[in-house]
Design a protein around this motif. Structure first.
Motif, PDB file in Angstrom:
ATOM      1  N   CYS A  75      16.340  -1.749 -20.928  1.00 42.32           N
ATOM      2  CA  CYS A  75      16.819  -3.048 -21.421  1.00 42.32           C
ATOM      3  C   CYS A  75      15.678  -4.056 -21.493  1.00 42.32           C
ATOM      4  CB  CYS A  75      17.940  -3.568 -20.517  1.00 42.32           C
ATOM      5  SG  CYS A  75      19.494  -2.664 -20.660  1.00 42.32           S
ATOM      6  N   ALA A  76      14.825  -4.063 -20.450  1.00 45.98           N
ATOM      7  CA  ALA A  76      13.691  -4.990 -20.466  1.00 45.98           C
ATOM      8  C   ALA A  76      12.758  -4.688 -21.631  1.00 45.98           C
ATOM      9  CB  ALA A  76      12.938  -4.907 -19.134  1.00 45.98           C
ATOM     10  N   ARG A  77      12.533  -3.389 -21.886  1.00 45.48           N
ATOM     11  CA  ARG A  77      11.666  -2.998 -22.999  1.00 45.48           C
ATOM     12  C   ARG A  77      12.289  -3.367 -24.343  1.00 45.48           C
ATOM     13  NH1 ARG A  77      10.608   1.557 -21.169  1.00 45.48           N
ATOM     14  NH2 ARG A  77      12.173   2.810 -22.232  1.00 45.48           N
ATOM     15  N   TYR A  78      13.611  -3.151 -24.460  1.00 46.61           N
ATOM     16  CA  TYR A  78      14.286  -3.502 -25.706  1.00 46.61           C
ATOM     17  C   TYR A  78      14.267  -5.011 -25.941  1.00 46.61           C
ATOM     18  CZ  TYR A  78      16.087   1.279 -25.816  1.00 46.61           C
ATOM     19  OH  TYR A  78      16.195   2.631 -25.862  1.00 46.61           O
ATOM     20  N   LEU A  79      14.443  -5.776 -24.858  1.00 46.30           N
ATOM     21  CA  LEU A  79      14.403  -7.231 -24.990  1.00 46.30           C
ATOM     22  C   LEU A  79      13.021  -7.705 -25.406  1.00 46.30           C
ATOM     23  CD1 LEU A  79      16.524  -8.376 -21.894  1.00 46.30           C
ATOM     24  CD2 LEU A  79      17.163  -8.531 -24.311  1.00 46.30           C
ATOM     25  N   ALA A  80      11.977  -7.077 -24.829  1.00 48.22           N
ATOM     26  CA  ALA A  80      10.609  -7.444 -25.204  1.00 48.22           C
ATOM     27  C   ALA A  80      10.344  -7.104 -26.672  1.00 48.22           C
ATOM     28  CB  ALA A  80       9.612  -6.722 -24.299  1.00 48.22           C
ATOM     29  N   ASP A  81      10.811  -5.929 -27.101  1.00 44.87           N
ATOM     30  CA  ASP A  81      10.631  -5.542 -28.505  1.00 44.87           C
ATOM     31  C   ASP A  81      11.379  -6.494 -29.435  1.00 44.87           C
ATOM     32  OD1 ASP A  81       9.090  -3.440 -27.705  1.00 44.87           O
ATOM     33  OD2 ASP A  81      10.694  -1.945 -27.830  1.00 44.87           O
ATOM     34  N   ALA A  82      12.591  -6.870 -29.017  1.00 54.34           N
ATOM     35  CA  ALA A  82      13.378  -7.795 -29.840  1.00 54.34           C
ATOM     36  C   ALA A  82      12.695  -9.157 -29.936  1.00 54.34           C
ATOM     37  CB  ALA A  82      14.787  -7.943 -29.257  1.00 54.34           C
ATOM     38  N   GLU A  83      12.117  -9.605 -28.810  1.00 56.07           N
ATOM     39  CA  GLU A  83      11.426 -10.891 -28.817  1.00 56.07           C
ATOM     40  C   GLU A  83      10.184 -10.837 -29.706  1.00 56.07           C
ATOM     41  OE1 GLU A  83      10.417 -14.815 -28.040  1.00 56.07           O
ATOM     42  OE2 GLU A  83      12.296 -13.704 -27.782  1.00 56.07           O
ATOM     43  N   ASN A  84       9.449  -9.725 -29.624  1.00 52.32           N
ATOM     44  CA  ASN A  84       8.269  -9.576 -30.492  1.00 52.32           C
ATOM     45  C   ASN A  84       8.670  -9.540 -31.957  1.00 52.32           C
ATOM     46  OD1 ASN A  84       6.507  -9.483 -28.309  1.00 52.32           O
ATOM     47  ND2 ASN A  84       6.596  -7.255 -28.147  1.00 52.32           N
ATOM     48  N   THR A  85       9.750  -8.830 -32.244  1.00 51.69           N
ATOM     49  CA  THR A  85      10.238  -8.763 -33.629  1.00 51.69           C
ATOM     50  C   THR A  85      10.660 -10.138 -34.120  1.00 51.69           C
ATOM     51  OG1 THR A  85      10.995  -6.490 -33.265  1.00 51.69           O
ATOM     52  CG2 THR A  85      11.917  -7.667 -35.148  1.00 51.69           C
TER      53      THR A  85
END
Length: 230
Positions: free
Chosen positions: A84-94
């Protein structure tokens, strides 16, 4: 008569037991009852102890299984937290990249149009260069009026471009150093021609350059001071 009475006493009635015999029989009966009761209690106690031990073993087994399951769930929970933390970071970068792209699209949407407009402003600049200041002072009112009209049009065009972020590159001859990322060198001029200018500085501007906000819209074509013999 006495014999009959004696006989009846002996055979007609139950003989009377002595107190000692009765006490002995009662003690024997009590001992037998206590022994039997104790044996039964011991048997029941052993059975109860065995049953309690079995139940305790079953509880321990269930506790071990529950602890193992809890460890598995904890490990799975940690894994999902990391995902979840990785997905949130990817979403924020996107989201940040998309926001930057949208901003750049707005800022530089006029790039192609602005480049086309530079050809027009170059034409006006060349037209103004056709009127030397000394000749303009002695020219007719019509020529002066024509020159003034071109000048006003050129100024208006420059102001319009500036409102959209298009401005000329600032170059100070003999001071501004040549930067290949911002300028285009079309000639190298020996320092003997410009002894007061340091090496690798811009000594002349052949064609002005323009910036669109932070980007180079068109690199200025310049001459650069070089070593003698270059």
């Amino acid at each position: 008569y006495k014999r009959q009475v004696s006989t009846q006493s002996t055979w007609g009635m139950a003989p009377m037991s002595s107190p000692a015999v009765s006490s002995s029989r009662a003690s024997l009966a009590l001992h037998t009852f206590c022994t039997t009761t104790t044996a039964q209690a011991g048997s029941n106690g052993n059975a109860g102890t065995a049953q309690d031990g079995a139940e305790l073993d079953a509880c321990r087994k269930q506790l071990q299984e529950a602890s193992k399951k809890l460890d598995e769930l904890k490990s799975s929970s940690d894994e999902w937290k990391e995902k979840c933390a990785r997905y949130l970071a990817d979403a924020e970068n996107t989201r940040r990249i998309a926001s930057r792209d949208v901003s750049e699209a707005k800022d530089f949407a006029v790039t192609k149009f602005a480049k086309d407009m530079l050809d027009i402003t170059d034409t006006f600049s060349r037209a103004l260069e056709m009127f030397p200041k000394a000749a303009l002072e002695n020219s007719s009112p019509e020529i002066k009026s024509f020159h003034e009209g071109i000048t006003l049009t050129q100024d208006l065009l420059q102001k319009t471009l500036a409102r959209h972020g298009v401005v000329k590159q600032e170059i100070e001859l003999g001071v501004t150093e040549f930067d290949p990322n911002n300028f285009e060198a079309i000639t190298m001029v020996p320092q003997t021609n410009f002894p007061n200018m340091p090496l690798k500085t811009i000594c002349l501007v052949v064609k002005p350059g323009y910036m669109l906000k932070t980007r180079v819209l068109r690199a200025a074509q310049v001459g650069v001071v070089g070593e003698p013999g270059q």
